[in-house]
Design an enzyme around this catalytic site. Structure first.
Site, PDB file in Angstrom:
ATOM      1  N   GLU A 195     -12.202   2.240   3.985  1.00 12.55           N
ATOM      2  CA  GLU A 195     -11.304   2.478   5.110  1.00 12.55           C
ATOM      3  C   GLU A 195     -11.350   3.975   5.380  1.00 12.55           C
ATOM      4  O   GLU A 195     -10.626   4.756   4.760  1.00 12.55           O
ATOM      5  CB  GLU A 195      -9.873   2.028   4.810  1.00 12.55           C
ATOM      6  CG  GLU A 195      -8.991   2.169   6.048  1.00 12.55           C
ATOM      7  CD  GLU A 195      -7.521   1.960   5.753  1.00 12.55           C
ATOM      8  OE1 GLU A 195      -6.872   1.243   6.522  1.00 12.55           O
ATOM      9  OE2 GLU A 195      -7.024   2.531   4.770  1.00 12.55           O
ATOM     10  N   GLU A 227       0.815  -1.213   0.000  1.00  7.37           N
ATOM     11  CA  GLU A 227       0.000   0.000   0.000  1.00  7.37           C
ATOM     12  C   GLU A 227       0.851   1.268   0.000  1.00  7.37           C
ATOM     13  O   GLU A 227       1.536   1.559   0.984  1.00  7.37           O
ATOM     14  CB  GLU A 227      -0.927   0.032   1.215  1.00  7.37           C
ATOM     15  CG  GLU A 227      -1.798   1.274   1.235  1.00  7.37           C
ATOM     16  CD  GLU A 227      -2.789   1.306   2.387  1.00  7.37           C
ATOM     17  OE1 GLU A 227      -3.680   2.171   2.361  1.00  7.37           O
ATOM     18  OE2 GLU A 227      -2.669   0.469   3.305  1.00  7.37           O
TER      19      GLU A 227
END
Length: 272
Positions: free
Chosen positions: A250, A155
């Site tokens: 998220e 990520e």
């Protein structure tokens, strides 16, 4: 494009995995993104049972591992690798896509606990040394992932959360170096809104060959629809490149959590 929507475990309501998954199903989601924990392999049976009962799939595991993969301290790197491999094994058992990991965040956010690699110029800058180390570690982790039929999903985070590895191109560079079916990139719309010139164009350039999971959050890191991100434009590109993976929320909710989660799911499906 028909969205496969997921959400982080921390955005749910309920005590048990079954309660958390039922909350998401009732709110209009297809899957849950489980938070990693050292004893995860001890509870995969409970998670799988909850998934069967609720019809909520497991999209991914978002690392909650110990240690720090890019710390100068070798023992902390070893702990991080070991936990990542535990989570990847759990992902395979649960039918999840893989495990999400941001490589430098632990060192950046915990400077009193971990030390960053030294500056070795003129031989190697800190960033170059970190990329060389990350490549070696990622090959080992990706080999473990590929053997299980899952992926490690690296990520990129914005510059305020890790010094570099901020853009999809950094993840693509790592994947090219590792050259493994177990090594992919996770694209987070919030971080992309800070670092990429254009979310749709970055997805068009790097998405087809490198992106296997997506995190959704608006420009203010709230649930989609509360900020300025153009989700319809981004989804159009994902549809164009044939993306078929999950998209997982998220972010922070606004107001009543149950109502906002349901609203966000409806909003997102309308954009696709």
């Amino acid at each position: 494009m028909e969205l496969k929507l997921s959400a982080r475990e921390g955005m749910t309501m309920g005590e048990s995995y079954e309660e958390k998954m039922q909350f998401l199903v009732d709110a209009g989601y297809d899957a849950i993104e489980i938070t990693g924990r050292p004893d995860l392999l001890e509870v995969t049976g409970e998670i799988a049972d909850a998934s069967r009962k609720t019809g909520c799939a497991i999209s991914t595991i978002c690392s909650g591992g110990r240690g720090a993969l890019m710390a100068a301290e070798a023992d902390q790197r070893e702990i991080a690798v070991a936990d990542l491999k535990i989570f990847l094994t759990a992902a395979a058992e649960l039918g999840a896509n893989g495990v999400i990991y941001a490589p430098l965040i632990a060192v950046k956010m915990n400077p009193d606990q971990y030390t960053r690699l030294p500056d070795l110029r003129p031989w190697l800058s800190v960033e170059e040394a970190e990329m060389e180390l990350l490549t070696v570690l990622a090959r080992d982790i990706a080999e473990h992932a590929a053997g299980l039929g899952v992926s490690v999903l690296w990520e990129p985070l914005n510059r305020y959360e890790q010094w570099w590895f901020n853009r999809l191109e950094n993840g693509a560079d790592l994947c090219d170096r590792v050259d493994s079916d177990g090594c992919w990139v996770m694209a987070d719309f919030f971080h992309m809104s800070i670092e990429e010139d254009s979310i749709p164009e970055a997805l068009r350039e790097w998405g087809p060959d490198y992106v296997r999971h997506v995190h959704l959050a608006d420009s203010n890191r709230a649930t989609p629809g509360h900020g300025t991100t153009d989700f319809a434009a981004a989804f159009a590109v994902l549809d164009e490149i044939g993306y078929e993976g999950y998209m997982s929320l998220e972010c922070a909710t606004r107001g009543d959590r149950a109502e906002d989660m349901k609203r966000a799911a409806e909003f997102l499906r309308a954009q696709g």
